[in-house]
Design a protein around this motif. Sequence first.
Motif, PDB file in Angstrom:
ATOM      1  N   UNK A   5      44.567  31.041  32.102  1.00 11.40           N
ATOM      2  CA  UNK A   5      44.295  32.218  32.928  1.00 11.40           C
ATOM      3  C   UNK A   5      43.641  31.785  34.237  1.00 11.40           C
ATOM      4  N   UNK A   6      44.227  32.252  35.333  1.00 10.66           N
ATOM      5  CA  UNK A   6      43.604  31.894  36.616  1.00 10.66           C
ATOM      6  C   UNK A   6      42.472  32.875  36.875  1.00 10.66           C
ATOM      7  N   UNK A   7      41.292  32.304  37.080  1.00  5.04           N
ATOM      8  CA  UNK A   7      40.122  33.149  37.279  1.00  5.04           C
ATOM      9  C   UNK A   7      40.233  33.837  38.648  1.00  5.04           C
ATOM     10  N   UNK A   8      39.911  35.102  38.680  1.00  5.90           N
ATOM     11  CA  UNK A   8      40.001  35.800  39.960  1.00  5.90           C
ATOM     12  C   UNK A   8      38.846  35.382  40.857  1.00  5.90           C
ATOM     13  N   UNK A  34      45.394  37.701  45.545  1.00  9.38           N
ATOM     14  CA  UNK A  34      44.890  38.529  44.447  1.00  9.38           C
ATOM     15  C   UNK A  34      43.369  38.396  44.435  1.00  9.38           C
ATOM     16  N   UNK A  35      42.682  39.496  44.199  1.00 10.44           N
ATOM     17  CA  UNK A  35      41.222  39.423  44.160  1.00 10.44           C
ATOM     18  C   UNK A  35      40.587  39.865  45.465  1.00 10.44           C
ATOM     19  N   UNK A 167      36.126  44.278  35.693  1.00  9.33           N
ATOM     20  CA  UNK A 167      37.537  44.363  36.110  1.00  9.33           C
ATOM     21  C   UNK A 167      38.245  43.062  35.736  1.00  9.33           C
ATOM     22  N   UNK A 168      37.624  41.913  36.032  1.00  5.78           N
ATOM     23  CA  UNK A 168      38.351  40.676  35.687  1.00  5.78           C
ATOM     24  C   UNK A 168      38.530  40.533  34.185  1.00  5.78           C
ATOM     25  N   UNK A 169      37.528  40.954  33.419  1.00  2.00           N
ATOM     26  CA  UNK A 169      37.647  40.865  31.957  1.00  2.00           C
ATOM     27  C   UNK A 169      38.795  41.712  31.430  1.00  2.00           C
ATOM     28  N   UNK A 170      38.845  42.966  31.846  1.00  2.00           N
ATOM     29  CA  UNK A 170      39.908  43.854  31.341  1.00  2.00           C
ATOM     30  C   UNK A 170      41.259  43.496  31.924  1.00  2.00           C
TER      31      UNK A 170
END
Length: 242
Positions: A5-8, A34-35, A167-170
């Motif tokens: 998973x690419x971290x935002x 993104x982000x 938001x990043x978690x979900x």
Amino acid sequence: MGDNFRKIEWQIIRLEEVDSTNEYAKRIAETSPEGTVVVARRQIAGKGRKGRSWASPKGGLWLSVILKPGRVDPRLVFVGALAVVDMLADFGISSGIKWPNDVWAAGKKIAGILTEGKGSEYVVLGIGINVNNLVPEELRESAVSMFELLGTKIPPERVLERLLPHISGWYRVFLERPDLLMGKVREKTFILGGTVRVIQDEGELIGRAIDILDDGSLLLETSSGLRRVVYGDVSLRFVEHI
Ligand code: ATP
Ligand code: BTN
């Protein structure tokens, strides 16, 4: 969940005033990573669905997040709704999702989500949260702010700080395990079991809200049997007696 998973990485654009953070985000989405997050202290043309207006005076948190999931999936709206529910819980406010795109607390609307996108190229996840702002007179019966519930002012910037990790978690759950995302949505949707009136372009339906299905749709038990209501420009009203 997978490790690839690419971290935002959040890149925040802060504006004093804008027409609508969603409109601004759409203008820059193709050339922004993104982000990218657009936050404004005030929107002069904040909007809800179907061009309805969204009151966005100073004191609230009005933001839009550019995401590039690479697929068209209306369930992305629930990433915003669940993140708001979790953020509110961090501040001690209990809330729930009013399917499909609102968050309610103490029986009133405290936040709304508006997703807009361009095919599989990008999605703008717009979130409006009443933090310290006064809700307009005509909405007093139906809208509430964090300030009204807490009796203390929290800087919108702190609310944003709390919101982004949720938001990043979900978003990660949305990308990798949409079934789990929908399980949580089901848990947090407070309309289930109640009777609702569903207003769509095609007309109205009245029934008991039975379930939220994994594809994001609402299952209704009506007098003519079970009906599936697909997420879209649908409005819900609670019905006391039918
Ligand atoms: P609802 O079901 O909440 O009435 P809707 O689903 O029919 O709304 P939306 O487009 O989702 O319509 O939301 C826009 C509506 O939200 C507006 O028509 C107005 O009634 C309400 N609204 C506008 N600004 C705010 C605000 N800051 N806080 C809460 N509610 C607002
Ligand atoms: C709704 O309940 O209809 C959704 C309201 C969404 C409001 C937010 S505020 C930030 C972003 N910019 C907009 O113009 N709308 C969304």
